[in-house]
Write an enzyme that holds these catalytic residues in place. Structure first.
Site: not given
Ligand code: 13P
Length: 250
Positions: A92, A160, A210, A231
């Protein structure tokens, strides 16, 4: 069928897990639903009469590249597997940025996951500076090639873009940046082509940044998007359920 995986990051409590189990138990979906809570909650399967639903797959957020030994604070893939978890996130961007994890290390972690029958979700993604300087495709291409181990076993890739996580808040402190459909489509086809080239055609590619109930259907309809890594919208049971349902576009 899409894979919708919630990443709780360093959030979560017994009460939150209980709420999530209760909410997911009532959800009818064709999607595969995964929840990655912190290590301390991995083997909690029942509380006060609430059971972990059979259709909810539990995953970890990281594992060590070692099998065991003098590594204070680390958790091995074998320990995670013994907890009953089936998936694990590796590489990650928050691990890469906060703990200096390289793609070579991520590949080693993915090997340990596979050896212990955990499905690795291998994360890649450029940051804002890399996107702005025009090197996003080079950066992500190199991450994909170096983070995926050369083992004949199924893996999942998650794209991501760091600048779109928490709507950009991590990098700029503001919540005002999300990827467009075009940004996502361009990078996913690019990753899919590399996967084909390295003999991994058909590997599932999740998008993260997001994703929530209000945009999940649109994002899941983009070619080469096979699911989401969620997230913020996975923390509250009702938000996660809304995301899982919205992503069920088939
Ligand atoms: P968000 O959905 O809060 O943007 O986070 C994405 C994330 O890092 C999932 O691993």
């Amino acid at each position: 069928m899409k894979i919708i995986a919630g990443n709780w990051k360093m959030n979560g409590s017994l009460a939150m897990l209980r709420d999530m189990y209760a909410a997911i138990a009532d959800v009818k979906t064709n999607n595969i639903v995964v929840l990655c809570p912190p290590f301390t909650l991995l083997n909690v399967r029942h509380m006060d009469g609430v059971e972990c639903p059979k259709h909810l797959i539990i995953g970890a957020q990281d594992i060590s590249e070692h099998d065991g030994g003098t590594f204070t604070g680390d958790i091995s893939a074998k320990m995670v597997a013994e907890s009953g978890a089936k998936y694990v996130i590796v590489g990650h961007s928050e691990r890469r940025a906060n703990h200096g994890e390289t793609s070579e290390l991520v590949a080693k972690k993915a090997v340990k996951a596979i050896e212990n029958k955990l499905m690795p979700i291998i994360c890649v993604g450029e940051n804002a500076a890399q996107r702005e300087s025009g090197s996003a495709f080079d950066v992500v291409g190199e991450m994909v090639r170096k983070s995926i181990p050369n083992i004949d076993s199924e893996i999942i890739v998650a794209y991501e873009p760091v600048w779109a996580i928490s709507a950009g808040k991590i990098e700029t402190g503001k919540n005002d940046r999300t990827a467009t459909t075009r940004d996502i489509a361009e990078m996913h086809v690019f990753i899919a082509d590399i996967l084909k080239e390295i003999g991994r055609a058909g590997t599932k590619i999740l998008y993260g940044g997001s994703v929530k109930g209000s945009n999940a259907a649109e994002i899941m309809a983009i070619p080469n998007v096979d699911g989401a890594l969620v997230g913020g919208a996975s923390l509250k049971a009702s938000d996660f359920v809304a995301t899982v349902l919205a992503a069920d576009i088939n």
